[in-house]
Design an enzyme around this catalytic site. Sequence first.
Site, short mmCIF file in Angstrom:
data_model
loop_
_atom_site.label_atom_id
_atom_site.label_comp_id
_atom_site.label_asym_id
_atom_site.label_seq_id
_atom_site.Cartn_x
_atom_site.Cartn_y
_atom_site.Cartn_z
N CYS A 1 35.96 134.73 142.82
CA CYS A 1 35.90 135.29 144.18
C CYS A 1 37.02 136.30 144.41
O CYS A 1 36.82 137.32 145.08
CB CYS A 1 35.97 134.18 145.22
N GLU B 1 32.88 132.40 149.83
CA GLU B 1 33.43 133.76 149.92
C GLU B 1 32.42 134.79 149.42
O GLU B 1 32.18 135.82 150.04
CB GLU B 1 34.70 133.88 149.07
N CYS C 1 38.72 131.02 144.42
CA CYS C 1 38.73 130.88 142.96
C CYS C 1 38.90 132.27 142.32
O CYS C 1 38.77 133.31 142.98
CB CYS C 1 37.45 130.21 142.48
N SER D 1 21.83 122.76 138.83
CA SER D 1 22.43 123.39 137.64
C SER D 1 23.78 123.94 138.12
O SER D 1 23.88 125.04 138.65
CB SER D 1 21.52 124.51 137.12
N TYR D 2 24.81 123.11 138.01
CA TYR D 2 26.07 123.31 138.74
C TYR D 2 26.65 124.73 138.67
O TYR D 2 27.20 125.23 139.63
CB TYR D 2 27.14 122.32 138.26
N ASN E 1 29.29 127.67 151.05
CA ASN E 1 28.95 127.44 149.63
C ASN E 1 27.53 126.90 149.51
O ASN E 1 27.03 126.17 150.38
CB ASN E 1 29.97 126.54 148.92
N VAL E 2 26.87 127.31 148.43
CA VAL E 2 25.47 126.94 148.17
C VAL E 2 25.41 126.41 146.74
O VAL E 2 25.50 127.19 145.78
CB VAL E 2 24.51 128.13 148.34
N GLU E 3 25.32 125.09 146.62
CA GLU E 3 25.35 124.48 145.28
C GLU E 3 23.96 124.39 144.68
O GLU E 3 22.95 124.66 145.35
CB GLU E 3 26.02 123.10 145.38
N ASN E 4 23.91 124.04 143.41
CA ASN E 4 22.63 123.89 142.71
C ASN E 4 22.75 122.75 141.71
O ASN E 4 23.84 122.50 141.18
CB ASN E 4 22.29 125.20 141.98
N1 THU Z 1 34.11 126.60 146.55
C1 THU Z 1 34.00 127.63 147.43
O1 THU Z 1 32.94 127.82 148.06
N2 THU Z 1 35.07 128.43 147.61
C2 THU Z 1 36.30 128.22 147.08
O2 THU Z 1 37.23 128.96 147.36
C3 THU Z 1 36.49 127.11 146.15
C4 THU Z 1 35.28 126.36 145.76
C5 THU Z 1 32.99 125.66 146.41
C6 THU Z 1 32.22 125.72 145.15
C7 THU Z 1 31.63 124.32 145.09
O3 THU Z 1 30.44 124.29 145.88
C8 THU Z 1 32.65 123.45 145.78
O4 THU Z 1 33.48 124.34 146.51
C9 THU Z 1 33.49 122.62 144.84
O5 THU Z 1 34.05 123.38 143.85
#
Ligand code: THU
Length: 136
Positions: free
Chosen positions: A100, A63, A97, A55-56, A50-53
Amino acid sequence: MNPLQLTREEESKLLEIAESMLPKAYAVYSKFRVGAAVLTEKGNIFPGCNVENVSYGLTICAERNAIAAAVAAEGGDKMKIKALAVVNAQNISCSPCGACRQVIWEFGRKAVVIFQGDRGKQTLSIEQLLPSGFSW
Ligand code: THU
């Protein structure tokens, strides 16, 4: 072979690669590190995290990151997902989610998904996770 046509070797390799991505996750906001690995019909494995920002809403799930890498390497018209594994650093119950699920379905109508369920690792088909995916 398990009932969803994935060998034990494929399953353990996918999980191992997904786990290996956890240190690479950029999860500075949620602190929830996620790793994924896609096995394509051609037999290649592509990892993602996962790559967050700040700006959520711009956050990319592990995935979709792995699927994008598979498309970039094999070509979007050709890449088909055989299986995808997703893990998290806290080992808590976590399935892909909704967004995905739709993206997995786009590239593999018969894809098998391995994730952390309530009682250990669980394997379901994308059809089970996303009945009647969107299409027109
Ligand atoms: N996230 C994923 O990368 N995959 C999932 O199946 C569920 C959620 C990430 C998104 C965010 O960076 C963090 O988990 C919390 O929601």
